[in-house]
Motif scaffolding. Structure first.
Motif, mmCIF file in Angstrom:
data_model
loop_
_atom_site.group_PDB
_atom_site.id
_atom_site.type_symbol
_atom_site.label_atom_id
_atom_site.label_comp_id
_atom_site.label_asym_id
_atom_site.label_seq_id
_atom_site.Cartn_x
_atom_site.Cartn_y
_atom_site.Cartn_z
ATOM 1 N N TRP A 102 0.848 -1.186 0.000
ATOM 2 C CA TRP A 102 0.000 0.000 0.000
ATOM 3 C C TRP A 102 0.888 1.241 0.000
ATOM 4 C CZ3 TRP A 102 -5.399 -0.131 -0.059
ATOM 5 C CH2 TRP A 102 -5.954 -1.413 0.059
ATOM 6 N N GLN A 103 0.509 2.223 -0.798
ATOM 7 C CA GLN A 103 1.277 3.454 -0.920
ATOM 8 C C GLN A 103 0.391 4.640 -0.589
ATOM 9 O OE1 GLN A 103 2.526 3.082 -4.969
ATOM 10 N NE2 GLN A 103 4.261 1.749 -4.483
ATOM 11 N N ALA A 104 0.970 5.623 0.101
ATOM 12 C CA ALA A 104 0.218 6.789 0.546
ATOM 13 C C ALA A 104 0.015 7.777 -0.592
ATOM 14 C CB ALA A 104 0.947 7.458 1.698
ATOM 15 N N LEU A 105 -1.211 8.287 -0.724
ATOM 16 C CA LEU A 105 -1.485 9.392 -1.619
ATOM 17 C C LEU A 105 -1.291 10.698 -0.858
ATOM 18 C CD1 LEU A 105 -4.697 8.253 -3.531
ATOM 19 C CD2 LEU A 105 -2.312 7.923 -4.162
ATOM 20 N N PRO A 106 -0.831 11.745 -1.524
ATOM 21 C CA PRO A 106 -0.677 13.034 -0.839
ATOM 22 C C PRO A 106 -2.035 13.642 -0.513
ATOM 23 C CG PRO A 106 -0.229 13.264 -3.183
ATOM 24 C CD PRO A 106 -0.388 11.801 -2.931
ATOM 25 N N THR A 107 -2.246 13.943 0.754
ATOM 26 C CA THR A 107 -3.462 14.597 1.225
ATOM 27 C C THR A 107 -3.048 15.682 2.209
ATOM 28 O OG1 THR A 107 -3.704 12.956 2.990
ATOM 29 C CG2 THR A 107 -4.926 12.544 0.951
ATOM 30 N N PRO A 108 -3.939 16.609 2.518
ATOM 31 C CA PRO A 108 -3.588 17.637 3.500
ATOM 32 C C PRO A 108 -3.172 17.009 4.823
ATOM 33 C CG PRO A 108 -5.623 18.194 2.387
ATOM 34 C CD PRO A 108 -5.296 16.798 1.972
ATOM 35 N N SER A 109 -2.058 17.456 5.379
ATOM 36 C CA SER A 109 -1.588 16.922 6.657
ATOM 37 C C SER A 109 -2.470 17.465 7.770
ATOM 38 C CB SER A 109 -0.130 17.321 6.890
ATOM 39 O OG SER A 109 0.314 16.855 8.146
ATOM 40 N N ALA A 110 -3.228 16.588 8.406
ATOM 41 C CA ALA A 110 -4.147 17.013 9.466
ATOM 42 C C ALA A 110 -4.266 15.897 10.489
ATOM 43 C CB ALA A 110 -5.519 17.348 8.883
ATOM 44 N N PRO A 111 -4.229 16.226 11.777
ATOM 45 C CA PRO A 111 -4.315 15.196 12.825
ATOM 46 C C PRO A 111 -5.745 14.751 13.085
ATOM 47 C CG PRO A 111 -4.108 17.337 13.837
ATOM 48 C CD PRO A 111 -4.050 17.569 12.345
ATOM 49 N N VAL A 112 -6.461 14.396 12.026
ATOM 50 C CA VAL A 112 -7.851 13.965 12.149
ATOM 51 C C VAL A 112 -8.045 12.694 11.333
ATOM 52 C CG1 VAL A 112 -8.743 16.288 12.547
ATOM 53 C CG2 VAL A 112 -8.579 15.405 10.219
ATOM 54 N N TYR A 113 -9.098 11.961 11.670
ATOM 55 C CA TYR A 113 -9.371 10.710 10.973
ATOM 56 C C TYR A 113 -10.161 10.961 9.696
ATOM 57 C CZ TYR A 113 -14.180 11.075 12.689
ATOM 58 O OH TYR A 113 -15.461 11.510 12.933
ATOM 59 N N LEU A 114 -10.025 10.049 8.744
ATOM 60 C CA LEU A 114 -10.934 9.903 7.620
ATOM 61 C C LEU A 114 -11.639 8.564 7.795
ATOM 62 C CD1 LEU A 114 -8.713 11.104 4.645
ATOM 63 C CD2 LEU A 114 -10.687 12.303 5.600
ATOM 64 N N ARG A 115 -12.958 8.565 7.726
ATOM 65 C CA ARG A 115 -13.715 7.331 7.949
ATOM 66 C C ARG A 115 -14.734 7.058 6.858
ATOM 67 N NH1 ARG A 115 -14.375 4.498 12.893
ATOM 68 N NH2 ARG A 115 -15.998 2.928 12.721
ATOM 69 N N ALA A 116 -15.339 8.106 6.307
ATOM 70 C CA ALA A 116 -16.366 7.958 5.280
ATOM 71 C C ALA A 116 -15.712 7.919 3.912
ATOM 72 C CB ALA A 116 -17.359 9.115 5.359
ATOM 73 N N ALA A 117 -16.204 7.053 3.029
ATOM 74 C CA ALA A 117 -15.643 6.963 1.684
ATOM 75 C C ALA A 117 -16.679 6.437 0.719
ATOM 76 C CB ALA A 117 -14.417 6.056 1.676
ATOM 77 N N SER A 118 -16.638 6.947 -0.511
ATOM 78 C CA SER A 118 -17.507 6.460 -1.573
ATOM 79 C C SER A 118 -16.795 6.646 -2.899
ATOM 80 C CB SER A 118 -18.836 7.220 -1.590
ATOM 81 O OG SER A 118 -19.671 6.759 -2.629
ATOM 82 N N SER A 119 -16.829 5.594 -3.738
ATOM 83 C CA SER A 119 -16.169 5.630 -5.030
ATOM 84 C C SER A 119 -17.194 5.641 -6.148
ATOM 85 C CB SER A 119 -15.261 4.412 -5.203
ATOM 86 O OG SER A 119 -14.252 4.386 -4.210
ATOM 87 N N SER A 120 -16.760 6.103 -7.316
ATOM 88 C CA SER A 120 -17.605 6.067 -8.503
ATOM 89 C C SER A 120 -16.779 5.580 -9.676
ATOM 90 C CB SER A 120 -18.193 7.456 -8.791
ATOM 91 O OG SER A 120 -17.175 8.350 -9.189
ATOM 92 N N ASP A 121 -17.460 5.282 -10.776
ATOM 93 C CA ASP A 121 -16.776 4.756 -11.953
ATOM 94 C C ASP A 121 -16.091 5.834 -12.775
ATOM 95 O OD1 ASP A 121 -17.449 2.154 -11.377
ATOM 96 O OD2 ASP A 121 -19.311 2.214 -12.535
#
Length: 338
Positions: free
Chosen positions: A292-311
């Motif tokens: 697994w490789q990290a994508l660059p996202t804003p550095s923030a000390p908070v969680y990400l939990r919700a996610a939804s993908s599309s085609d």
């Protein structure tokens, strides 16, 4: 091992959760309670908020989408609705401000959302208005989903499964007879489904959830916060310490895949560009081979939990302190915060 669980009609007891179970439940619900091989992504536009919709006091827990709308839910009954693939959002708040912990899109175009007080909320107008149905169980429900045949399902304490085929008017309750929490429930199609839970439990069904077969346990009684199965044989689970496990034989054997950090994993989501893991410290990971490789996202000390993908190469993720990211998952394209 195969068996057909029997309904536990008239259940009136409140199960006493032992200390280990209480601790794992607390870990699962912590966000609720705490209100280099990839091409680099362009972060232009990160940090701009959608006015009057997304607030820094929001703590998002789950996201679901259909062909016309996306619905994001979180603490204090907050619901955000987008009808343009996450570019703009409308804000709603449920009466009583219940803590919403899960949401799913149904085949008929409606949405269901689960709140921590064991209410299942239903919207037939793309998330603009909602009606509540009380779940008839003393067990704590942790996840809810719409099956491909339109049935509503919820799962949680004492490996309890609830099913309604009349939009919440009547419910059938069954248990897999394990003193454990079920944390994920996924229907692969109308017949095949997988649940995972505390103490490394994995069960699958081949008859639309009418009976369940125990699979092999996850290593070290791993507590899965997230799972994603592409078949009854192959799937991934994620959880604490950044651990992600992969199976290709229905859970009989699991291989831990390398991750770039120890940040807990809270969700797994896939689109045409691959499989993604979402977790603490605003982390988004992409599966590349067996790593697994990290994508660059804003550095923030908070969680990400919700996610939804599309085609259409889009991955929308959200979490604590109102963090809401709309990602184009093709290399070298934009990650934008809403």
């Amino acid at each position: 091992m195969s068996f057909t669980p029997k309904p536990r009609n008239g259940l009136t007891r409140a199960i006493a959760i032992p200390c280990p179970a209480r601790s794992t439940l607390a870990l699962f619900l912590l966000p609720v309670l705490l209100a280099g091989c990839e091409a680099e992504l362009n972060l232009a536009g990160v940090g701009e908020a959608t006015r009057h919709a997304n607030l820094r006091t929001d703590h998002y827990q789950a996201l679901a989408s259909n062909s016309t709308a996306s619905v994001l839910v979180g603490n204090d009954g907050v619901i955000l609705i987008s009808q343009d693939q996450g570019s703009t959002w409308q804000r709603r708040q449920l009466p009583g401000q219940p803590a919403l912990i899960d949401v799913d899109a149904c085949p008929d175009g409606s949405f269901i959302a689960l709140s921590f007080d064991n209410q299942l909320w239903h919207s037939a107008d793309q998330g603009l208005s909602w009606n509540a149905r009380a779940l008839p169980t003393q067990e704590q429900m942790l996840t809810a989903t719409c099956a491909p045949d339109g049935a509503w399902w919820a799962a949680g304490g004492f490996t309890t499964l609830l099913e309604s085929r009349d939009q919440g008017t009547n419910w059938d309750e069954t248990s897999l007879d394990e003193d454990a929490m079920l944390t994920t429930l996924q229907f692969l199609d109308a017949e095949q489904a997988v649940v995972t839970g505390e103490f490394g439990l994995v069960f699958s069904s081949r008859d639309g959830g009418q009976s369940w077969q125990a699979g092999g346990n996850l290593p070290d009684e791993f507590y899965p916060h997230a799972s994603h199965f592409v078949s009854l044989n192959e799937g991934w689970v994620g959880g604490l310490n950044g651990f992600i496990y992969h199976t290709v034989d229905g859970g009989q054997n699991w291989k831990r895949q390398a991750t770039p950090s120890a940040a807990p994993i809270f969700n797994l989501s896939a689109n045409r560009d691959g499989l993604f893991a979402i977790g603490d410290h605003s982390s988004v990971l992409r599966l590349s081979g067996e790593r697994w490789q990290a994508l660059p996202t804003p550095s923030a000390p908070v969680y990400l939990r919700a996610a939804s993908s599309s085609d259409d190469h889009r991955l929308t993720v959200a979490g604590g302190r109102g963090l809401l990211l709309n990602l184009d998952t093709r290399p070298a394209l934009a990650v934008q915060a809403q």
